[in-house]
Design a protein around this motif. Sequence first.
Motif, PDB file in Angstrom:
ATOM      1  N   GLY A 144      -3.501   9.641  -1.299  1.00 56.08           N
ATOM      2  CA  GLY A 144      -3.031   9.034  -0.063  1.00 56.08           C
ATOM      3  C   GLY A 144      -2.438  10.070   0.865  1.00 56.08           C
ATOM      4  N   THR A 145      -1.652   9.583   1.821  1.00 54.02           N
ATOM      5  CA  THR A 145      -1.001  10.436   2.805  1.00 54.02           C
ATOM      6  C   THR A 145       0.505  10.316   2.661  1.00 54.02           C
ATOM      7  OG1 THR A 145      -2.835  10.080   4.328  1.00 54.02           O
ATOM      8  CG2 THR A 145      -0.792  10.933   5.271  1.00 54.02           C
ATOM      9  N   VAL A 146       1.178  11.458   2.590  1.00 55.70           N
ATOM     10  CA  VAL A 146       2.636  11.460   2.470  1.00 55.70           C
ATOM     11  C   VAL A 146       3.235  10.930   3.768  1.00 55.70           C
ATOM     12  CG1 VAL A 146       4.689  12.901   2.130  1.00 55.70           C
ATOM     13  CG2 VAL A 146       2.567  13.427   0.886  1.00 55.70           C
ATOM     14  N   ILE A 147       4.033   9.854   3.662  1.00 53.17           N
ATOM     15  CA  ILE A 147       4.676   9.291   4.845  1.00 53.17           C
ATOM     16  C   ILE A 147       6.185   9.570   4.854  1.00 53.17           C
ATOM     17  CG2 ILE A 147       2.922   7.535   5.249  1.00 53.17           C
ATOM     18  CD1 ILE A 147       4.885   5.493   3.978  1.00 53.17           C
ATOM     19  N   GLU A 171       0.825  -1.220   0.000  1.00 57.98           N
ATOM     20  CA  GLU A 171       0.000   0.000   0.000  1.00 57.98           C
ATOM     21  C   GLU A 171       0.855   1.264   0.000  1.00 57.98           C
ATOM     22  OE1 GLU A 171      -0.749   0.506   4.791  1.00 57.98           O
ATOM     23  OE2 GLU A 171      -2.332  -0.380   3.580  1.00 57.98           O
ATOM     24  N   ILE A 172       2.154   1.117  -0.256  1.00 58.29           N
ATOM     25  CA  ILE A 172       3.059   2.262  -0.304  1.00 58.29           C
ATOM     26  C   ILE A 172       3.442   2.547  -1.759  1.00 58.29           C
ATOM     27  CG2 ILE A 172       5.259   3.250   0.484  1.00 58.29           C
ATOM     28  CD1 ILE A 172       3.147   2.653   2.725  1.00 58.29           C
ATOM     29  N   ALA A 173       3.234   3.800  -2.161  1.00 63.89           N
ATOM     30  CA  ALA A 173       3.598   4.242  -3.513  1.00 63.89           C
ATOM     31  C   ALA A 173       4.799   5.175  -3.411  1.00 63.89           C
ATOM     32  CB  ALA A 173       2.432   4.980  -4.160  1.00 63.89           C
ATOM     33  N   ARG A 184       1.199   6.543   1.589  1.00 65.44           N
ATOM     34  CA  ARG A 184       0.307   5.434   1.955  1.00 65.44           C
ATOM     35  C   ARG A 184      -0.963   5.630   1.140  1.00 65.44           C
ATOM     36  NH1 ARG A 184       1.168   2.150   5.595  1.00 65.44           N
ATOM     37  NH2 ARG A 184       2.371   3.544   6.921  1.00 65.44           N
ATOM     38  N   VAL A 185      -1.227   4.686   0.259  1.00 68.33           N
ATOM     39  CA  VAL A 185      -2.284   4.811  -0.753  1.00 68.33           C
ATOM     40  C   VAL A 185      -3.663   4.561  -0.153  1.00 68.33           C
ATOM     41  CG1 VAL A 185      -3.121   3.843  -2.934  1.00 68.33           C
ATOM     42  CG2 VAL A 185      -0.660   4.101  -2.542  1.00 68.33           C
ATOM     43  N   ASN A 186      -4.627   5.387  -0.558  1.00 69.49           N
ATOM     44  CA  ASN A 186      -6.023   5.219  -0.134  1.00 69.49           C
ATOM     45  C   ASN A 186      -6.734   4.137  -0.933  1.00 69.49           C
ATOM     46  OD1 ASN A 186      -5.653   7.342   1.633  1.00 69.49           O
ATOM     47  ND2 ASN A 186      -6.737   8.824   0.365  1.00 69.49           N
ATOM     48  N   ASP A 187      -6.528   4.111  -2.260  1.00 66.46           N
ATOM     49  CA  ASP A 187      -7.248   3.207  -3.149  1.00 66.46           C
ATOM     50  C   ASP A 187      -6.303   2.734  -4.250  1.00 66.46           C
ATOM     51  OD1 ASP A 187      -8.929   1.871  -4.877  1.00 66.46           O
ATOM     52  OD2 ASP A 187     -10.255   3.579  -5.240  1.00 66.46           O
ATOM     53  N   LEU A 188      -5.840   1.496  -4.150  1.00 63.96           N
ATOM     54  CA  LEU A 188      -4.878   0.959  -5.119  1.00 63.96           C
ATOM     55  C   LEU A 188      -5.434   0.930  -6.537  1.00 63.96           C
ATOM     56  CD1 LEU A 188      -3.383  -1.942  -2.988  1.00 63.96           C
ATOM     57  CD2 LEU A 188      -2.240   0.176  -3.655  1.00 63.96           C
ATOM     58  N   GLU A 192       9.875  21.748  -5.096  1.00 63.04           N
ATOM     59  CA  GLU A 192       8.934  21.998  -4.000  1.00 63.04           C
ATOM     60  C   GLU A 192       7.992  20.807  -3.911  1.00 63.04           C
ATOM     61  OE1 GLU A 192       5.496  24.733  -4.594  1.00 63.04           O
ATOM     62  OE2 GLU A 192       6.518  25.877  -3.024  1.00 63.04           O
ATOM     63  N   LEU A 193       7.878  20.230  -2.714  1.00 61.67           N
ATOM     64  CA  LEU A 193       7.051  19.040  -2.490  1.00 61.67           C
ATOM     65  C   LEU A 193       6.213  19.214  -1.229  1.00 61.67           C
ATOM     66  CD1 LEU A 193       9.765  16.315  -3.147  1.00 61.67           C
ATOM     67  CD2 LEU A 193       7.889  16.927  -4.678  1.00 61.67           C
ATOM     68  N   PRO A 194       5.123  18.425  -1.095  1.00 60.98           N
ATOM     69  CA  PRO A 194       4.317  18.502   0.118  1.00 60.98           C
ATOM     70  C   PRO A 194       5.083  17.996   1.340  1.00 60.98           C
ATOM     71  CG  PRO A 194       3.456  16.824  -1.374  1.00 60.98           C
ATOM     72  CD  PRO A 194       4.594  17.489  -2.067  1.00 60.98           C
ATOM     73  N   GLU A 195       4.547  18.315   2.505  1.00 61.83           N
ATOM     74  CA  GLU A 195       5.147  17.902   3.777  1.00 61.83           C
ATOM     75  C   GLU A 195       4.682  16.488   4.149  1.00 61.83           C
ATOM     76  OE1 GLU A 195       7.231  19.806   5.601  1.00 61.83           O
ATOM     77  OE2 GLU A 195       7.079  21.500   4.220  1.00 61.83           O
ATOM     78  N   VAL A 196       5.461  15.833   5.001  1.00 59.91           N
ATOM     79  CA  VAL A 196       5.049  14.554   5.575  1.00 59.91           C
ATOM     80  C   VAL A 196       3.742  14.784   6.339  1.00 59.91           C
ATOM     81  CG1 VAL A 196       5.658  12.790   7.282  1.00 59.91           C
ATOM     82  CG2 VAL A 196       7.389  13.639   5.684  1.00 59.91           C
ATOM     83  N   SER A 197       2.830  13.854   6.209  1.00 57.89           N
ATOM     84  CA  SER A 197       1.478  13.830   6.787  1.00 57.89           C
ATOM     85  C   SER A 197       0.455  14.600   5.956  1.00 57.89           C
ATOM     86  CB  SER A 197       1.441  14.275   8.252  1.00 57.89           C
ATOM     87  OG  SER A 197       1.456  15.675   8.364  1.00 57.89           O
ATOM     88  N   ASP A 198       0.881  15.294   4.900  1.00 52.78           N
ATOM     89  CA  ASP A 198      -0.076  15.946   4.005  1.00 52.78           C
ATOM     90  C   ASP A 198      -0.876  14.895   3.240  1.00 52.78           C
ATOM     91  OD1 ASP A 198       0.821  18.439   4.759  1.00 52.78           O
ATOM     92  OD2 ASP A 198       1.739  18.946   2.825  1.00 52.78           O
ATOM     93  N   ALA A 199      -2.161  15.169   3.046  1.00 54.24           N
ATOM     94  CA  ALA A 199      -2.999  14.325   2.196  1.00 54.24           C
ATOM     95  C   ALA A 199      -2.884  14.840   0.763  1.00 54.24           C
ATOM     96  CB  ALA A 199      -4.443  14.372   2.660  1.00 54.24           C
ATOM     97  N   ILE A 200      -2.754  13.914  -0.189  1.00 59.94           N
ATOM     98  CA  ILE A 200      -2.734  14.300  -1.602  1.00 59.94           C
ATOM     99  C   ILE A 200      -3.851  13.543  -2.318  1.00 59.94           C
ATOM    100  CG2 ILE A 200      -0.284  14.865  -1.587  1.00 59.94           C
ATOM    101  CD1 ILE A 200       0.242  12.210  -3.079  1.00 59.94           C
ATOM    102  N   ALA A 201      -4.369  14.143  -3.380  1.00 62.63           N
ATOM    103  CA  ALA A 201      -5.456  13.526  -4.140  1.00 62.63           C
ATOM    104  C   ALA A 201      -5.018  13.376  -5.589  1.00 62.63           C
ATOM    105  CB  ALA A 201      -6.717  14.370  -4.054  1.00 62.63           C
ATOM    106  N   LYS A 202      -5.341  12.237  -6.157  1.00 58.95           N
ATOM    107  CA  LYS A 202      -4.975  11.951  -7.543  1.00 58.95           C
ATOM    108  C   LYS A 202      -5.372  13.115  -8.446  1.00 58.95           C
ATOM    109  CE  LYS A 202      -5.699   8.725 -11.290  1.00 58.95           C
ATOM    110  NZ  LYS A 202      -6.277   7.467 -11.717  1.00 58.95           N
TER     111      LYS A 202
END
Length: 126
Positions: A74-77, A21-23, A104-108, A42-52
């Motif tokens: 998913g959520t950036v880990i 479940e890790i991308a 960490r992926v929400n929906d594979l 420039e990238l999102p922070e750890v724990s940020d939620a991202i959407a496809k």
Amino acid sequence: MDYPEDLKYLDTHEYVRLEGEIATIGITEFAVDQLGDIVFLELPEVSDAIAKGDTIGTIESVKAVETLYAPISGTVIERNDELIDNPDLLAEDPYGEAWFLKVRVNDLDEINDALSAEEYKALVAE
């Protein structure tokens, strides 16, 4: 150019490597070559939620500034801070040490419409 078979690709030149479940997300060797000398990332922070499909950052070279898109939700880990500090590492190993994010992926199933290595290779050959 190299297009590893174990990756899925977007037409916007991001790639995804799924391990359970890790991308792991990055950009392709083709994109790095087209951008030239990369000077800023420039990238999102750890724990940020991202959407496809959403913007997840920017990559700047001496030629252009390009938007980065989320290939999966998913959520950036983990974020590759070494790459942010030293973006020219992308030219050395885009599919290995120069990844952007681990999510960490929400929906594979979201990755099902991504391109295979062969499809991406055909796209960039056009």
